[in-house]
Design an enzyme around this catalytic site. Structure first.
Site, mmCIF file in Angstrom:
data_model
loop_
_atom_site.group_PDB
_atom_site.id
_atom_site.type_symbol
_atom_site.label_atom_id
_atom_site.label_comp_id
_atom_site.label_asym_id
_atom_site.label_seq_id
_atom_site.Cartn_x
_atom_site.Cartn_y
_atom_site.Cartn_z
ATOM 1 C CB CYS A 1 13.883 93.060 110.081
ATOM 2 S SG CYS A 1 13.966 94.513 111.304
ATOM 3 C CG HIS B 1 11.101 94.920 106.801
ATOM 4 N ND1 HIS B 1 10.439 94.223 107.534
ATOM 5 C CD2 HIS B 1 11.821 95.899 107.750
ATOM 6 C CE1 HIS B 1 10.589 94.177 108.789
ATOM 7 N NE2 HIS B 1 11.449 95.233 108.942
ATOM 8 C CD GLU C 1 9.119 91.984 104.381
ATOM 9 O OE1 GLU C 1 8.783 92.518 105.396
ATOM 10 O OE2 GLU C 1 10.147 91.773 103.751
#
Length: 612
Positions: free
Chosen positions: A401, A529, A531
């Site tokens: 990001c 993102h 994750e």
């Protein structure tokens, strides 16, 4: 539908989320479909406007919901896809009731906490519990509800009252209450103190809810006589007092619950056909293997995280988990160092030279660097300095990001000599605004105005990340950002050597950035993102690439992965083929020779799930 309410006493942050997730994990291994609901009693509509220093990270769901980080625990443990409605807040409930009142739905009645607020809570739970959260689209059979905060908090009282009523609305066999409480063990005496648990259970019972199971959190295991004492004073059977002491990893918690008879209790209490022993020989074997791998790994990989919210580790909870998942996959123990981005800036060198040099020392000794997301001006120059060091020293780098935006600014400043290049978030008057805001997502309000949720990214040309994702043409990942790379400068940046290998469906938004392998072994950044959808048994490809590069095994891994294109007779990889491919890959690059490998999420076919 069976409902399991998880409450907490004595202190907040006691581990209710992990306990709730672990209960769900065990039930899923028993063949049940499980969903989860997190209740946060604060008045905010959602977690989108929270400071990371107060509540930790904001977790983003597929539908764009900005929710509490505990929902990330649920998704990772249960391998499900939750929705924004799975996070209930006081703000959402009151907003719904007020809207009903404005429409005249209550026919002129006086709108009160009881029954209108409590009824709204119950209806919300019943409706959300039925929503499928797995790929097979089946309706869940068990709903686990975590009530945030502690029993006795004034803001949580409407929810406690709602569930007091709810237990009679559904049958006795369809509702049970699990109470998580602290049993302190002062070092001066070494005794286990039960009074706090007695007080919290008394408070819970005074509110009309009786715990069916008490989970005692402690630093060390508690003795049977302590359990007996809690049983006597809290009106539960001795075998319904369970101890979860501090352990080596959260992966151990489901195993500890299972060993203490949780399946037998829930099966009998909720009349589920899961209590009859014996268990299959391989019951929870993948989870047990994961916990053993975590405990037995000896080699260490050093990763430096350069961010602005490093005072609270929960601010980067999903990033940390994704790194841990990938570290286990490459058979390494993660040693994660948090570096405050401002500590790397020249101003700190003047104001606090010791802090400055310590930060740079940590950065320089790391095997890889990650720059995660964030907002605002503070620490930006420190992040850019870290990016410069990674690029010039060929240190493995992953930007997420804001990390991608920092990498673009660094490249245009130091390679293209655009010294004043910047983001309009920091310098609206920059002559080289290489990062700009997205006008359609800037409505003048803070909450829910960003580009949120699952979006499609299309690969362009060959790239490291495309290979890590299994050479697919496109991927779906979750986003949370208000700024993007300025498309007006993309062609010039690419001509200078920085390639945007992933773009959105309109091809105007840059999603993935890479330096060629000939220039750098792993210099990758994503606007999304990754994750958020990393799982313990299926690590995220960008994070896996960072860890592989950090241990010097990226290219051998990619070469073996591409060579091992085994297919079944129908042309698709079977589960056995996949496991065989991974065994050969891991063996060939000397990552692990002692335990069964896990399956990364970048494989383009169906991977074995935890329940398989």
């Amino acid at each position: 539908m069976k409902y399991i309410l998880v409450t907490g006493g004595v202190i907040s942050g006691i581990g209710k989320g992990v306990i709730a997730s672990s209960i769900g994990t065990i039930l899923k291994h028993c063949g049940l479909h499980v969903t989860s609901i997190k209740i946060d009693p604060y008045i905010n509509i959602d977690a989108g406007t929270f400071s990371p220093f107060e509540h930790g990270e904001v977790f983003v769901l597929d539908d764009g919901g900005e929710v509490d980080l505990d929902l990330g625990n649920y998704e990772r443990f249960l391998d499900v896809t939750l929705h924004r409605a799975n996070n209930i807040t006081t703000g959402k409930i009151y907003q719904q009731v007020i809207e009903c009142e404005r429409r005249g739905d209550y026919l002129g009645k006086t709108v009160q906490v009881v029954p209108h607020i409590t009824d709204a809570i119950q209806e919300w739970v019943i409706n959300v519990a039925k929503v499928p959260v797995t790929d097979d689209g089946k309706e869940p059979e068990v709903c686990i509800i975590e009530l945030g905060g502690t029993i006795g908090d004034i803001e949580g009282m409407p929810f406690v009252e709602a569930f007091r009523q709810f237990q009679f609305r559904v049958s006795h066999e369809s509702f049970c209450c699990v109470h998580v409480s602290l049993v302190p063990q002062p070092k001066s005496t070494g005794e286990s103190k039960t009074k706090p648990t007695q007080a919290s259970v008394k408070e819970l019972r005074g509110s009309g809810l009786s715990p069916d199971l008490i989970v005692c959190r402690s630093e060390m295991p508690i003795l049977d006589e302590v359990k007996q004492k809690i049983s006597n004073f809290c009106h539960v059977k001795p075998d319904r007092v369970i101890c979860i002491h501090d352990c080596t990893s959260t992966y151990r918690v489901p195993l500890m619950l299972e060993e203490q008879g949780l399946i037998q209790f829930i099966g009998e209490r909720l009349q589920l056909n899961i209590a009859s022993p014996p268990r299959p020989k391989k019951f929870m074997w993948k989870w047990r293997d994961l916990a053993d791998r975590h405990d037995n790994v000896r080699k260490v990989v050093e990763i430096a995280l350069v961010g602005k919210y490093t005072q609270l580790e929960d601010a980067y909870a999903s990033v940390t988990k994704a790194l841990q998942h990938s570290a286990l996959f490459v058979n390494r123990r993660l040693n994660l160092s948090y570096i405050e981005a401002t500590s790397l800036e020249e101003a700190t060198k003047i104001e606090n030279p010791v802090k400055y040099h310590q930060a740079w020392q940590i950065l320089c000794r790391s095997d890889g660097v990650i720059v995660p997301g964030g907002f605002g001006k503070r620490g930006m120059e420190g992040k850019i300095a870290a990016v410069t060091w990674c690029r010039t020293t060929r240190k493995p780098f992953l930007g997420v990001c804001l990390g991608l935006q920092a990498a673009v600014i660094e490249f245009t400043r130091n390679v293209m000599s655009w010294k004043d290049a910047n983001t309009t978030e920091i310098d609206p008057e920059s002559p080289y605004p290489v990062v700009i805001d997205m006008p359609e997502h800037n409505s003048g309000q803070m909450g829910g105005t960003m580009r949120l949720g699952k979006r499609t990214t299309i690969f362009h040309g060959d790239s490291i990340l495309k290979k890590l994702y299994g050479n697919v043409g496109s991927i779906d990942e979750r986003h949370r950002h208000r700024y993007e790379v300025n498309p007006e400068f993309v062609d010039k940046i690419e001509k200078a050597g920085l390639h945007f290998v992933g773009r959105d469906e309109s091809e105007t938004r840059m999603e993935i950035m890479e330096l060629p392998v000939s220039t750098h072994p792993y210099f990758v950044a994503t606007q999304y993102h990754p994750e958020y959808i990393s799982r313990p048994l299926k690590p995220s490809p960008p994070y896996l690439g960072l860890l592989l590069a950090a241990v010097g095994k990226l290219q051998p891994y990619l070469n073996n992965a591409l060579a091992s294109n085994t297919t079944s007779e129908d042309g698709e990889n079977s589960d056995d083929d996949i496991v065989g491919i991974l065994r050969r890959n891991i063996s060939n690059v000397s990552l692990s020779a002692t335990s069964t490998p896990v399956t990364p999420s970048h494989l383009s076919v169906k991977s074995p799930t935890v329940t398989d």
